[in-house]
Scaffold this motif. Structure first.
Motif, PDB file in Angstrom:
ATOM      1  N   GLN A  33       0.831  -1.205   0.000  1.00 27.46           N
ATOM      2  CA  GLN A  33       0.000   0.000   0.000  1.00 27.46           C
ATOM      3  C   GLN A  33       0.867   1.257   0.000  1.00 27.46           C
ATOM      4  OE1 GLN A  33      -3.203   0.032  -0.389  1.00 27.46           O
ATOM      5  NE2 GLN A  33      -3.551   2.230  -0.154  1.00 27.46           N
ATOM      6  N   ARG A  36       2.363   1.828  -3.482  1.00 28.25           N
ATOM      7  CA  ARG A  36       1.345   2.330  -4.404  1.00 28.25           C
ATOM      8  C   ARG A  36       1.033   3.799  -4.143  1.00 28.25           C
ATOM      9  NH1 ARG A  36      -3.904  -0.699  -4.046  1.00 28.25           N
ATOM     10  NH2 ARG A  36      -4.357   0.621  -5.857  1.00 28.25           N
ATOM     11  N   GLU A  37       0.971   4.163  -2.859  1.00 27.67           N
ATOM     12  CA  GLU A  37       0.582   5.529  -2.500  1.00 27.67           C
ATOM     13  C   GLU A  37       1.693   6.543  -2.745  1.00 27.67           C
ATOM     14  OE1 GLU A  37      -2.145   7.008  -1.262  1.00 27.67           O
ATOM     15  OE2 GLU A  37      -3.467   5.270  -1.105  1.00 27.67           O
ATOM     16  N   TYR A  38       2.944   6.159  -2.447  1.00 27.55           N
ATOM     17  CA  TYR A  38       4.008   7.161  -2.386  1.00 27.55           C
ATOM     18  C   TYR A  38       5.088   7.012  -3.463  1.00 27.55           C
ATOM     19  CZ  TYR A  38       1.877   7.669   2.215  1.00 27.55           C
ATOM     20  OH  TYR A  38       0.982   7.841   3.230  1.00 27.55           O
ATOM     21  N   PRO A  41       3.797   6.034  -9.901  1.00 31.69           N
ATOM     22  CA  PRO A  41       2.952   7.013 -10.590  1.00 31.69           C
ATOM     23  C   PRO A  41       1.569   6.431 -10.856  1.00 31.69           C
ATOM     24  CG  PRO A  41       4.571   6.080 -12.099  1.00 31.69           C
ATOM     25  CD  PRO A  41       4.916   5.566 -10.734  1.00 31.69           C
ATOM     26  N   ASP A  42       0.615   7.302 -11.127  1.00 33.04           N
ATOM     27  CA  ASP A  42      -0.767   6.845 -11.306  1.00 33.04           C
ATOM     28  C   ASP A  42      -0.898   5.813 -12.419  1.00 33.04           C
ATOM     29  OD1 ASP A  42      -1.563   8.474  -9.270  1.00 33.04           O
ATOM     30  OD2 ASP A  42      -2.283  10.100 -10.563  1.00 33.04           O
ATOM     31  N   SER A  43      -0.157   6.009 -13.499  1.00 32.88           N
ATOM     32  CA  SER A  43      -0.267   5.074 -14.624  1.00 32.88           C
ATOM     33  C   SER A  43       0.215   3.682 -14.236  1.00 32.88           C
ATOM     34  CB  SER A  43       0.549   5.590 -15.813  1.00 32.88           C
ATOM     35  OG  SER A  43       1.915   5.773 -15.452  1.00 32.88           O
ATOM     36  N   ASP A  45       0.258   2.479 -11.158  1.00 29.07           N
ATOM     37  CA  ASP A  45      -0.667   1.924 -10.182  1.00 29.07           C
ATOM     38  C   ASP A  45      -1.909   1.358 -10.877  1.00 29.07           C
ATOM     39  OD1 ASP A  45      -1.470   1.485  -7.407  1.00 29.07           O
ATOM     40  OD2 ASP A  45      -3.008   2.989  -7.809  1.00 29.07           O
ATOM     41  N   ILE A  46      -2.398   2.057 -11.886  1.00 29.97           N
ATOM     42  CA  ILE A  46      -3.541   1.541 -12.653  1.00 29.97           C
ATOM     43  C   ILE A  46      -3.169   0.225 -13.333  1.00 29.97           C
ATOM     44  CG2 ILE A  46      -5.020   1.989 -14.653  1.00 29.97           C
ATOM     45  CD1 ILE A  46      -4.934   4.951 -13.882  1.00 29.97           C
ATOM     46  N   ARG A  47      -1.963   0.163 -13.879  1.00 22.26           N
ATOM     47  CA  ARG A  47      -1.490  -1.068 -14.508  1.00 22.26           C
ATOM     48  C   ARG A  47      -1.411  -2.205 -13.497  1.00 22.26           C
ATOM     49  NH1 ARG A  47      -1.932  -2.687 -19.352  1.00 22.26           N
ATOM     50  NH2 ARG A  47      -2.691  -4.544 -18.286  1.00 22.26           N
ATOM     51  N   SER A 113      -7.584   1.572   0.119  1.00 26.01           N
ATOM     52  CA  SER A 113      -7.188   2.781   0.842  1.00 26.01           C
ATOM     53  C   SER A 113      -6.411   2.378   2.085  1.00 26.01           C
ATOM     54  CB  SER A 113      -8.429   3.583   1.254  1.00 26.01           C
ATOM     55  OG  SER A 113      -9.193   2.856   2.200  1.00 26.01           O
TER      56      SER A 113
END
Length: 271
Positions: A33, A36-38, A41-43, A45-47, A113
């Motif tokens: 977690q 993923r959070e820190y 990058p968003d891309s 994490d989506i992958r 979360s």
């Protein structure tokens, strides 16, 4: 003068009074977690979610490609603010056409979360600890994995057109809860020497014995009713925006409850 009892030698209390496998399991999901959070990058994490979360529609389309239109229709229904996003994700799943069977287990490593992962960590510490102490690390992991897989399969059966990724270790924790319920609610043994010298390995309670145990019955009833309420009203998990996957919890719980006697480690039994 009576001789003093042979008390155990005092030692420094550990920081985490849990079996190593439980501490390591909590550390893994917290570390994932945090990464993923820190760090991601968003891309990326989506992958990560696309490749390792469990998506029921992916399994349905792989086994029956003719249901692609049903998946799109289901994704477009519901709340209008999230329907376009769900529909876009469903189109991606349909176009990809891959099964990715490992997601039946890896979805448990991801969480929605910090609230989600902390909540699961607390329950894992509470119910995983007695199971790990009784069964050892490998049986502990086997029970958790069996619950995760069973919970994922039941979720697919209940919501075969769902395009929302399923994440969280709750199904495995539910299996550990059920396993612990088979022995932790038994009354204490009296007259069996010093407990620090001779650990008592109590037998697994049979289902008729559990039904006569008011504490165990109360625990099982509260757990079942709570999950049924979550399933009916789709209540979000505390402050989390994702609804609780009650069916995955139920699948994990049933497997942990029924299979625990086969995973249990034999030992000296005293009733």
């Amino acid at each position: 003068m009576d001789a003093l009892p042979d008390f155990p030698r005092q030692s420094r209390a550990p920081v985490f009074n849990m079996p190593g496998v439980v501490t390591a399991s909590i550390g893994v999901i917290l570390a994932i977690q945090a990464i993923r959070e820190y760090l991601l990058p968003d891309s990326a994490d989506i992958r990560l979610v696309l490749d390792f979360a469990l998506v029921p529609a992916r399994w349905t389309i792989w086994f029956d490609p003719s249901r692609a239109a049903d998946v799109l229709a289901a994704a477009g229904a519901g709340a209008p603010d999230v329907a376009p996003l769900r529909e876009a994700f469903a189109r991606y799943i349909i176009g990809e056409g891959a099964l990715e069977p490992w997601t039946l287990a890896t979805y448990a490593l991801l969480h929605g979360s910090w609230m989600h992962v902390i909540f699961n960590s607390v329950w894992l510490a509470a119910f995983g600890t007695p199971v790990a102490r009784r069964c050892g690390p490998w049986r502990f992991l086997a029970i958790g994995l069996a619950g995760i897989v069973a919970g994922g399969l039941l979720h697919i059966l209940v919501d075969p057109l769902g395009a929302t990724p399923l994440v969280g270790a709750s199904a495995g924790i539910s299996a550990l809860m059920a396993a612990a319920s088979r022995f932790v609610f038994q009354p204490p043994v009296s007259g069996y020497g010093a407990p620090w010298q001779v650990p008592v390995h109590r037998p697994v309670e049979t289902i008729p014995e559990l039904l006569r145990n008011r504490t165990a019955v109360s625990f099982l009833a509260i757990w079942l009713v709570t999950n049924l309420i979550f399933g009916v009203v789709s209540t979000p998990l505390l402050a989390d925006s994702s609804a609780i996957a009650w069916d995955a919890h139920l699948g994990g719980f049933v497997v942990g409850f029924l299979l625990f006697p086969f995973f249990d480690r034999p030992g000296p039994v005293r009733r």
